[in-house]
Structure formats: structure tokens, C-alpha cells
Design a protein around this motif. Structure first.
Motif, PDB file in Angstrom:
ATOM      1  N   LEU A  19      -5.786 -21.605 -14.974  1.00  0.00           N
ATOM      2  CA  LEU A  19      -5.888 -20.193 -14.588  1.00  0.00           C
ATOM      3  C   LEU A  19      -6.846 -19.511 -15.548  1.00  0.00           C
ATOM      4  N   LEU A  20      -7.960 -19.000 -15.012  1.00  0.00           N
ATOM      5  CA  LEU A  20      -8.976 -18.353 -15.843  1.00  0.00           C
ATOM      6  C   LEU A  20      -8.905 -16.843 -15.663  1.00  0.00           C
ATOM      7  N   ILE A  21      -8.794 -16.135 -16.792  1.00  0.00           N
ATOM      8  CA  ILE A  21      -8.771 -14.668 -16.818  1.00  0.00           C
ATOM      9  C   ILE A  21     -10.085 -14.182 -17.413  1.00  0.00           C
ATOM     10  N   ARG A  22     -10.768 -13.296 -16.674  1.00  0.00           N
ATOM     11  CA  ARG A  22     -12.036 -12.776 -17.165  1.00  0.00           C
ATOM     12  C   ARG A  22     -12.249 -11.363 -16.608  1.00  0.00           C
ATOM     13  N   ALA A  27      -9.912 -14.742 -12.536  1.00  0.00           N
ATOM     14  CA  ALA A  27     -11.205 -15.154 -11.982  1.00  0.00           C
ATOM     15  C   ALA A  27     -11.078 -16.393 -11.113  1.00  0.00           C
ATOM     16  N   GLU A  28     -10.312 -17.381 -11.577  1.00  0.00           N
ATOM     17  CA  GLU A  28     -10.155 -18.626 -10.827  1.00  0.00           C
ATOM     18  C   GLU A  28      -8.772 -19.208 -11.071  1.00  0.00           C
ATOM     19  N   VAL A  29      -8.272 -19.900 -10.058  1.00  0.00           N
ATOM     20  CA  VAL A  29      -7.071 -20.719 -10.182  1.00  0.00           C
ATOM     21  C   VAL A  29      -7.402 -22.042  -9.518  1.00  0.00           C
ATOM     22  N   SER A  34     -13.427 -25.172 -16.534  1.00  0.00           N
ATOM     23  CA  SER A  34     -14.112 -25.173 -17.822  1.00  0.00           C
ATOM     24  C   SER A  34     -14.698 -23.788 -18.062  1.00  0.00           C
ATOM     25  N   ALA A  35     -14.456 -23.266 -19.261  1.00  0.00           N
ATOM     26  CA  ALA A  35     -14.994 -21.953 -19.636  1.00  0.00           C
ATOM     27  C   ALA A  35     -15.210 -21.961 -21.141  1.00  0.00           C
ATOM     28  N   ALA A  38     -14.071 -19.020 -23.296  1.00  0.00           N
ATOM     29  CA  ALA A  38     -12.691 -18.540 -23.159  1.00  0.00           C
ATOM     30  C   ALA A  38     -11.795 -19.082 -24.262  1.00  0.00           C
ATOM     31  N   THR A  39     -10.842 -18.267 -24.660  1.00  0.00           N
ATOM     32  CA  THR A  39      -9.764 -18.728 -25.541  1.00  0.00           C
ATOM     33  C   THR A  39      -8.797 -19.547 -24.706  1.00  0.00           C
ATOM     34  N   VAL A  40      -8.499 -20.759 -25.156  1.00  0.00           N
ATOM     35  CA  VAL A  40      -7.664 -21.669 -24.379  1.00  0.00           C
ATOM     36  C   VAL A  40      -6.198 -21.514 -24.795  1.00  0.00           C
ATOM     37  N   VAL A  41      -5.335 -21.384 -23.784  1.00  0.00           N
ATOM     38  CA  VAL A  41      -3.885 -21.362 -23.979  1.00  0.00           C
ATOM     39  C   VAL A  41      -3.333 -22.578 -23.269  1.00  0.00           C
TER      40      VAL A  41
END
Length: 425
Positions: A19-22, A27-29, A34-35, A38-41
């Protein structure tokens, strides 16, 4: 704005994905995202839910900042997985004017931890004698849509009818604290076997049920929206079931403590267990569980009610009623419902957001939606230590209880308010 990539996380109980938050939105699920920026959790074993929404929170500011402030209550809410809370009107001064509700709303915006939506009083000073400035509060910057004298019942049926008629013009809601005051004068706990044995004046179930029955008839007659606060009895459930079957525009909430704790807790005379409405019987709890599962009760609401030490650590008869709830509500829901993630999302996020009209909240994480979400570790267990809670008060009924679940992260419009279980600010 920051970007965050939550990897290998289950979205509302679904299969693991990324799950990408931007830029404040999801932004994407998708798998294997790959980002680099982005800070990875690491979301392995975790569940992402729409940010929780509480329809019943007492933040005490203005007037009782010794018990809670908008900022401290907002922090407690974020740590509990909430992204929005509705703040009750029984402050000092009472939130019965546009000026006071705007003050609470602005304090929430300044804190920036959750969206704070004020609830306006139904009557001036919560006195139950004449309507407050409902229209002015609705037209204010706070855009109030829910009105409640919570802590007091709007006992006068003529006044209750007028309030329902007034808010109908802008599709507002009257949220009722259902308690016939003439039946609860001097009451200290649930009226039943335990109260008789302890010699405490009882608060009969019928005092709640009678007001709910009256109010659903008024709401049906007017065609307006009614919300019933903190339902606590099996009889109330049946009144609501019948009203909903007739199409009455009524919704209802139950608190975590009424789902878990019985009136037997009063046997210790520990005032932390004094609450209004009071803790009821095991039979009532069973009826509340069933009603929550089948939708007769629409939501779980905390009724987070912080109190200063002198108002709780005293003799039972003199103690103020109320319990903390924001930081433990999801754990109680997991304890009661189990990992029924869709049901939890429905009762603690989607439906309360819909009732309150909170745009952008209560929406499952999906591409393009505002990133108001919480990430939960369902396998974790934690022992509740009052001194470690973010609230300014310590009146939790779950002290030293071990409960399931831990909030790992909370995001408000894409920005973290909680990371690794700790408040970001």
C-alpha cells in the motif's frame, strides 16, 4: 508531502499486498510495489483499516483542561487508531453557540492529530428548557450536524419534537442521552440483584427504554434523524429493532465498556466502574453483542469521559460517572468480536463516518482515496498501564488487563500521527 510504503499488509482482512501513500492519498494498492523515495513500513502480519471514527468523545476543553484538552484527547485518539472524533457539548462554557463550537473546531485543527468535529448542545446550557442556537452552529465554520445534551436527557417531549423538526431542515441529527430523570433520581448503578445486595439506589433499565420508545415515535412522526447514545439494555435493543423494521430514521451506538463489563464490577465499590448509563447484566451484554452483529446497533462509540483525580478517586456516591475509552476501544472490539475485520471497519469507521457526514473518513484504503487509515497488529497483546496512556486522566476500567491488538500506525491525510505505536507529535 511524505510518501510511505506499507509492505505485505492485509487490507481489511484481505490477502497481503503493498500500500503506497503519497500526496495525502492512497496512490496504489498492489503486489511488489517499489517507491525509492518512500519510507517503508513492514506490514507483515498487520491489518490496514480505514481510520476509526468516534461519534462520542468528551474532550473537556474549554473549561476542564485539568481532565483533558483537545490536544491530549486527539493524541489519545490517534494512538487508538482514530482519524476523526466528534466532541460532545458538555464543556464549560457549554458548546451551545457558534463561538464555542468554532473554538473547539479550531483547537482540533491546531492539534492536527485527528479531525475534531464538534457536537452542539440541543438546549441552552444543557438545561433542557429552550433550544440552543442550532442554526447558527450549523452555519458556523464548524458545520455542526449532530446535536446532543449528552450527560442530560432532553426530557421534555415538546422540546424534543421541536429539536427534531428544526434540524430536519439541514438533515441534522439529534443524539439523545436516553434517561428518564424521574426514574433515576439518586441512582448509583444498575437496578437489580447486585444493587440490592450492595444497598445502592438502582438505575432501572426502563428509564432508558421509555425515552428511546418515545423518541423513535417522535422521529417517526417528524420524519427526522435520531441517534441513540450508549445503548445499554436488552429492552432498548428490542425497541430499536422494531423501530428500524418500520423504517424510522434512527441509528444507535454501544460503548466498549457496555460490551464487556457487567454490574458485578460495582461490588468492589471502585468508582472507576461508575458510568452513566450504568454497567448492566450479562444478559444485556449478550443482547448488545447480537444487536451489534446484526446491525440493530449501528456503531461502537467510546463515550471517552476523562475525569480529574479528585472527581474519581473518592467515595462511590460522590464520584463522577465516566470512563476512558479512546486508546482501548479497538482492543475491546477485537476481544468481543474477534478478528472480524469487515465488521469492525463497518461499526468503527464506515458507518460512524457516514452518520456524521465526515467526507474522506470511513473509506477503505484504495487508490485515490484520502489516506486516513490505521494499521493494527492483531497478534500483539498489551497490558493496560494507566500511567502510559496519553489522556490527562487515568480513569480506565481496564487497568492492568491484558487486551488483544496494538495500533502500529495511524495516518491522517497521508501524514503519520502514530508510527511504531508511538505518537509522532
Amino acid at each position: 508531502m511524505s510518501a510511505y510504503l506499507i509492505t505485505n499488509v492485509s487490507v481489511v482482512g484481505g490477502p497481503p499486498t503493498d500500500l503506497l501513500i503519497r500526496d495525502g492519498v492512497v496512490a496504489e494498492v498492489a503486489d511488489n510495489l517499489s517507491a525509492p523515495d518512500a519510507t517503508v513500513v513492514d506490514g507483515t502480519g498487520l491489518v490496514a483499516l480505514p481510520g476509526l471514527v468516534d461519534l462520542h468523545t468528551h474532550l473537556r476543553e474549554p473549561g476542564r483542561e485539568d481532565a483533558e484538552t483537545v490536544e491530549s484527547g486527539s493524541r489519545a485518539a490517534a494512538l487508538g487508531g482514530y482519524t476523526a472524533v466528534c466532541a460532545m457539548a458538555n464543556t464549560s462554557p457549554v458548546a451551545d453557540t457558534a463561538g464555542v463550537v468554532e473554538q473547539v473546531w479550531r483547537l482540533g485543527r491546531e492539534a492536527g492529530l485527528v479531525d475534531v468535529q464538534p457536537i452542539g448542545a440541543v438546549t441552552v446550557g444543557l438545561a433542557g428548557e429552550r433550544l440552543a442556537e442550532l442554526g447558527a452552529m450549523a452555519d458556523s465554520a464548524a458545520r455542526v450536524r449532530i446535536f446532543s445534551d449528552d450527560g442530560h436527557c432532553v426530557a421534555d417531549p415538546k422540546l424534543m419534537r421541536r429539536a427534531l423538526e428544526y434540524v430536519k431542515a439541514f438533515d441534522g441529527i439529534i443524539a439523545q442521552h436516553a434517561e428518564e430523570p424521574r426514574l433515576t433520581e439518586g441512582a448509583q448503578m444498575h437496578e437489580g440483584e447486585v444493587s440490592t445486595r450492595l444497598g445502592l439506589i438502582g438505575w432501572p433499565a426502563v428509564a432508558e427504554e421509555a425515552i428511546i420508545a418515545r423518541d423513535v415515535l417522535l422521529a417517526e412522526h417528524v420524519g427526522s434523524r435520531l441517534h441513540v447514545c450508549h445503548v445499554s439494555t436488552a429492552g432498548s435493543v428490542e425497541v430499536l429493532r422494531q423501530a428500524k423494521a418500520r423504517g424510522v430514521r434512527v441509528t444507535a451506538e454501544v460503548t466498549p465498556h457496555h460490551l464487556l463489563l457487567t454490574d458485578e464490577r460495582a461490588e468492589t465499590y471502585d468508582p472507576v466502574f461508575k458510568v452513566n448509563p450504568p454497567l448492566r447484566t450479562a444478559a444485556d451484554i449478550a443482547a448488545l453483542h447480537a444487536a451489534l452483529a446484526d446491525g440493530v446497533i449501528d456503531i461502537i462509540a467510546t463515550d471517552h469521559a476523562p475525569h480529574a483525580v479528585e472527581d474519581k478517586e473518592c467515595e462511590w456516591a460522590y464520584a463522577r460517572p465516566g470512563m476512558l475509552g479512546l486508546e482501548t476501544a479497538l482492543s475491546i472490539a477485537l476481544d468481543v468480536l474477534g478478528p472480524e475485520w469487515d465488521l469492525i471497519a463497518e461499526r468503527m469507521s464506515r458507518t460512524p463516518a457516514r452518520i456524521a457526514g465526515l467526507t474522506g473518513h470511513g473509506v477503505d484504503p484504495a487508490p485515490g482515496v484520502p489516506a486516513n487509515l490505521t494499521v493494527v497488529d492483531p497478534a500483539a497483546r498489551r497490558t493496560i498501564e494507566p500511567a502510559e496512556l496519553a489522556s490527562r486522566s487515568r480513569n480506565t476500567p481496564y487497568a492492568r488487563m491484558t487486551l488483544p491488538g496494538r495500533i502500529v500506525a495511524t495516518f491522517l491525510r497521508g501524514e503519520p500521527t502514530v508510527l511504531d505505536g508511538k505518537a509522532v507529535k
